[in-house]
Design an enzyme around this catalytic site. Structure first.
Site, PDB file in Angstrom:
ATOM      1  N   GLU A 158      -1.652   2.688   5.083  1.00  0.00           N
ATOM      2  CA  GLU A 158      -0.804   1.597   5.572  1.00  0.00           C
ATOM      3  C   GLU A 158       0.145   2.105   6.643  1.00  0.00           C
ATOM      4  O   GLU A 158       0.423   3.301   6.731  1.00  0.00           O
ATOM      5  CB  GLU A 158       0.003   0.982   4.420  1.00  0.00           C
ATOM      6  N   CYS A 199      -2.131   5.189   1.327  1.00  0.00           N
ATOM      7  CA  CYS A 199      -3.479   5.607   1.732  1.00  0.00           C
ATOM      8  C   CYS A 199      -3.671   5.469   3.228  1.00  0.00           C
ATOM      9  O   CYS A 199      -4.121   6.373   3.905  1.00  0.00           O
ATOM     10  CB  CYS A 199      -4.524   4.711   1.082  1.00  0.00           C
TER      11      CYS A 199
HETATM   12  C1  8X3 Z   1      -2.420   2.384  -1.281  1.00  0.00           C
HETATM   13  C2  8X3 Z   1      -1.224   2.430  -2.134  1.00  0.00           C
HETATM   14  O1  8X3 Z   1       1.085   1.474  -2.545  1.00  0.00           O
HETATM   15  O2  8X3 Z   1      -0.142   0.524  -0.723  1.00  0.00           O
HETATM   16  O3  8X3 Z   1      -2.092   2.886  -0.083  1.00  0.00           O
HETATM   17  O4  8X3 Z   1      -0.834   0.047  -2.928  1.00  0.00           O
HETATM   18  S1  8X3 Z   1      -0.231   1.072  -2.063  1.00  0.00           S
END
Ligand code: 8X3
Length: 825
Positions: A465, A463
């Protein structure tokens, strides 16, 4: 009469409804898209079948070797396909949209899943009788008692289980302190694709062979750890090369049967590409794109990565190939866009299948986050935008599809042209690109131990990161924590309406006895801290267990630190790695506004007694609308109001302080993140009415966004509240997902673009992490809900990804409709 301004996406859909677009000639990618559009995805059992078959034969061997052999078995035996019209090949399932099964992870759900998936409200899948038979008869029995999910459930104490699963049935999640490690074996991830493009897998294999020769034949460590690791790299190199060559063989065979001479030539080029990459270094833009896709696709077969593998900084590592080919005249911009569009439709056919109901509820609308990162800065810290950056934006505008998830890095010196083209793309209304802020991310990565060149070179993944290929080593999925449940437990002394008389949380006292807001707040913070305690206990077990259950030789073959340490990427710790992990604060806006209402109306203004509040919430405000209206009048987060924002900052501070202290014991950076996927919907379904006027079992506020409809002072106030609630002095923070919904009228015309660019600059100056927009009229969403058949192409931004509105559950559709619609910037 007021004329409603429509976004380009809304105009397209209106035209589709009135059939005005039918005469337009379809591009190659659109034709491929049309061949599967709207079809429900199917489960493909072959990955599970060949992994199981191979695992039965390799019991007792090192896990990484077993994984490499399973991948080799898949590469030898699984059916290969080439889609009509496709220029980029490599899929791992039936034609159309398909999803794979990873029984090693949560295969204990298989029996239920086969029956329920076709009927599931969120992200359903079809399954053929034969695939169901394979999964039930050949796959499920082998994994019973061996899955990661079962082991994790066994490892958790009764006390921690209470917050995690139904203690009488660990197949049911409680949505309180929710582990997510049992529905994906790894969190979002980015490979060093550049390495493969430059070296090729024959060279990666040769390097592993050379290292094998250099091992000490008498060393126990070399024999038992290093040799299996290196042998696994050799086997997995063979596997991916073989898999690509089988596509080459098929392309040649098809070319012999092809009557159309143009397609025949295309198939011959495809065959030649597949014989060359990823075995050898890529020599052209076409080969580089094909090589990257083979690696990414094979990674998806290797393991279930939450939100799938990201594409990394495509405008950077593909640029030398693009430049060379354009300069030598073998590639045009149209040709480059056509190849990229072909990858996007290939990507759109692999659907991340969640077999557990919890996984499904977290990932509505076939969630996916294979971010393609553009822009940002080079390793030297200068602006990185290039001609390819602009082509990515153009591809997104000309071919609106919900793939790939485009992420634009922004910094204070981002060029004007870039900012304007980003804003123009956002204005289309399909939710792309999302924005990630170098001014927040780079210093944080430095503070966590990265060098400047590593930090400047981060790629967006998932999302919101940010990953540093070759330096990040932490792939453990994390806990999602329902802090609105902690608030409910504060109101009901450790209980929740949903779970009846069972005392789950701490008994922090009857709130009727609290003399001051400080006492109430203190009780809430105790519940919050207790949730964090159980989240960290879960994570401790997850870190311990994961390396016993999963290996990823392909991913490890691309990671410098894995190779230097002879360790699989799933190892609990890898020397020299920076472990960037997370835990989630879910329900932030809901908790802030509830605490603000209790403080203001119960304890300061004494307009409502705590008895009245409890009566009203226990009755879901039925018969208590006057009280609800008073509660709604309290200061709320998202309005640049110090009263609410100071509560927000304290909640953030307490969570940060917890992780600052206890992350060290886990040996990782377990940072505080506000990224819900769609979990705020199922989490809301277990939380009864809250003092912010929210009705029982409705969605919580998402990410770091304000509660639905609570932010009434415009988007700049939303940004300022976000800024004021952050604790910039503490480094244990991570992504904050921020959704803003604007009407097309407020970004209309050149002036609208100027305003949007100004808003983006303000966001960048405030060092906020992430920002994404829905640019749409509420009426369009309401119409789409009523007449889904007319709106099958309507894309909306959900949580770090865009999805087709009609593929979301009613709850999530309502959630998006209820998000505040800002009418002016
Ligand atoms: C959200 C998905 O894989 O980091 O970005 O949990 S995850």
């Amino acid at each position: 009469m007021v004329t409603t301004v429509l976004s380009p996406q809304e105009i397209r859909i209106e035209s589709e409804i009135s059939n005005k677009l039918n005469f337009i000639k379809k591009s190659r990618a659109e034709k491929i898209l049309d061949s599967f559009k709207g079809e429900r995805p199917r489960i493909d059992a072959y990955r599970a079948k060949y992994f199981t078959e191979s695992f039965k034969e390799t019991e007792g061997e090192a896990l990484i070797l077993r994984w490499a052999k399973a991948l080799k078995r898949y590469a030898e035996k699984a059916p290969v396909y080439i889609d009509k019209d496709q220029l980029i090949v490599g899929r791992s399932g039936y034609p159309g949209r398909y999803g794979l099964v990873y029984p090693e992870l949560d295969g204990d759900f298989l029996d239920i899943a086969i029956k329920e998936l076709p009927k599931r409200e969120t992200s359903p899948f079809n399954i053929s009788k034969e695939d169901a038979r394979i999964l039930i008869e050949e796959v499920a029995p082998y994994w019973k008692g061996k899955t990661f999910h079962e082991d994790l459930a066994k490892a958790l104490s009764d006390e921690t289980i209470k917050y995690t699963y139904n203690p009488n049935n660990t197949l049911e999640s409680r949505f309180i302190v929710n582990e997510t490690a049992s529905f994906r074996s790894s969190i979002q991830w980015v490979h060093d694709y550049e390495k493969v493009l430059k070296l090729g897998y024959i060279e990666i294999r040769n390097q592993a062979l050379k290292a094998l020769e250099e091992l000490d034949p008498f060393s126990p460590v070399d024999n038992t750890e290093k040799a299996p690791f290196l042998n696994a790299i050799v086997i997995v190199s063979d596997a991916i090369i073989l898999w690509a060559r089988r596509h080459g063989d098929l392309a040649l065979e098809l070319s012999k049967r092809e009557n159309d001479s143009i397609r025949r030539d295309e198939l011959k080029v495809i065959a030649s590409n597949c014989y060359r990459v990823p075995a050898y270094p890529a020599e052209s833009f076409y080969e580089a794109v094909q090589s990257q896709w083979f690696v990414q696709m094979f990674s998806r077969i290797e393991q279930k990565t939450g939100t799938v593998i990201s594409n990394g900084r495509m405008d950077q590592y593909l640029y030398p190939y693009y430049k060379k080919d354009v300069e030598s005249g073998v590639l045009t911009d149209e040709g480059a866009i056509e190849l990229l569009d072909c990858v996007w439709v290939a990507m759109a056919q692999f659907i991340d299948l969640y077999i557990s109901p919890t996984g499904g509820a977290f990932n509505e609308g076939y969630a996916h986050w294979e971010a393609v990162t553009i822009g940002g800065q080079t390793k030297e810290g200068v602006d990185a935008t290039n001609d390819l950056t602009y082509l990515f934006l153009e591809s997104k505008k000309n071919f609106p599809l919900n793939y790939p998830d485009l992420a634009a890095r922004i910094h204070t010196r981002s060029p004007i042209r870039y900012l304007y083209e980003v804003a123009e793309t956002i204005k289309d209304g399909s939710g792309f690109p999302k924005l990630i802020n170098d001014e927040e991310v780079v210093p944080l990565l430095l503070s966590k131990g990265a060098s400047f060149d590593e930090a400047y070179d981060y790629a967006v993944s998932g999302c919101a990161e940010c990953r540093m290929p070759n330096r990040d080593t932490y792939t453990s999925p994390c806990a999602y924590i329902n802090f609105a449940a902690a608030l409910e437990m504060t109101l009901y002394n450790g209980k929740m309406q949903k779970y009846g008389d069972e005392v789950i949380g701490l008994e922090t006292g009857d709130p009727r006895e609290f003399k001051s807001f400080d006492e109430f707040f203190d009780a809430y913070l105790k519940q919050q801290k207790n949730f964090l305690k159980h989240a960290f206990i879960q994570q401790h077990e997850i870190i311990r267990l994961r390396e016993q259950h999963f290996a990823a030789p392909l991913s490890s073959s691309m990671h410098r630190l894995c190779l230097e340490n002879y360790k699989d990427i799933h190892s609990a710790h890898i020397e020299g790695g920076i472990d960037l992990g997370y835990f989630e604060f879910i329900g932030y806006g809901t908790v802030i506004d509830s605490l603000s209402a209790v403080k203001k109306l119960v304890f300061e203004h004494k307009k409502i007694t705590i008895d009245e509040l409890l009566e009203a919430t226990q009755n879901n405000f039925e018969g208590y609308e006057a009280i609800r209206q008073q509660l709604l009048s309290a200061p709320s987060y998202g309005n640049n109001d110090e009263y609410a924002d100071s509560i927000a900052k304290k909640l953030d501070y307490e969570a940060l302080k917890f992780t600052e202290k206890y992350s060290k014991e886990l040996g990782v950076n377990l940072d505080l993140r506000y990224v819900p996927f769609t979990s705020h919907v199922p989490f809301g379904k277990v939380v009864s009415a809250t003092p912010n006027g929210r009705f029982s079992f409705t969605p919580l506020a998402d990410g770091s966004s304000a509660s639905h409809g609570a932010d009434v002072n415009g988007p700049t106030a939303v940004l300022l509240s976000n800024f004021e609630s952050k604790n910039y002095g503490i480094k244990n923070r991570a992504a904050r997902l921020l959704n803003i919904k604007l009407t097309p009228s407020c970004v209309d015309g050149d002036e609208g673009t100027d305003r949007l660019v100004d808003l983006i600059r303000t966001w960048c100056d405030l060092k906020l992490w992430h920002l994404q927009f829905n640019i749409i009229n509420k009426e369009t969403l309401i119409e789409a809900k009523k007449n889904p058949e007319d709106y099958s192409n309507l894309l909306v931004r959900v949580a770090g990804y865009s999805a087709y509105f009609v593929e979301l559950s009613e709850d999530l559709q309502d959630d998006i409709i209820a998000r505040t619609e800002h009418r002016a910037i």
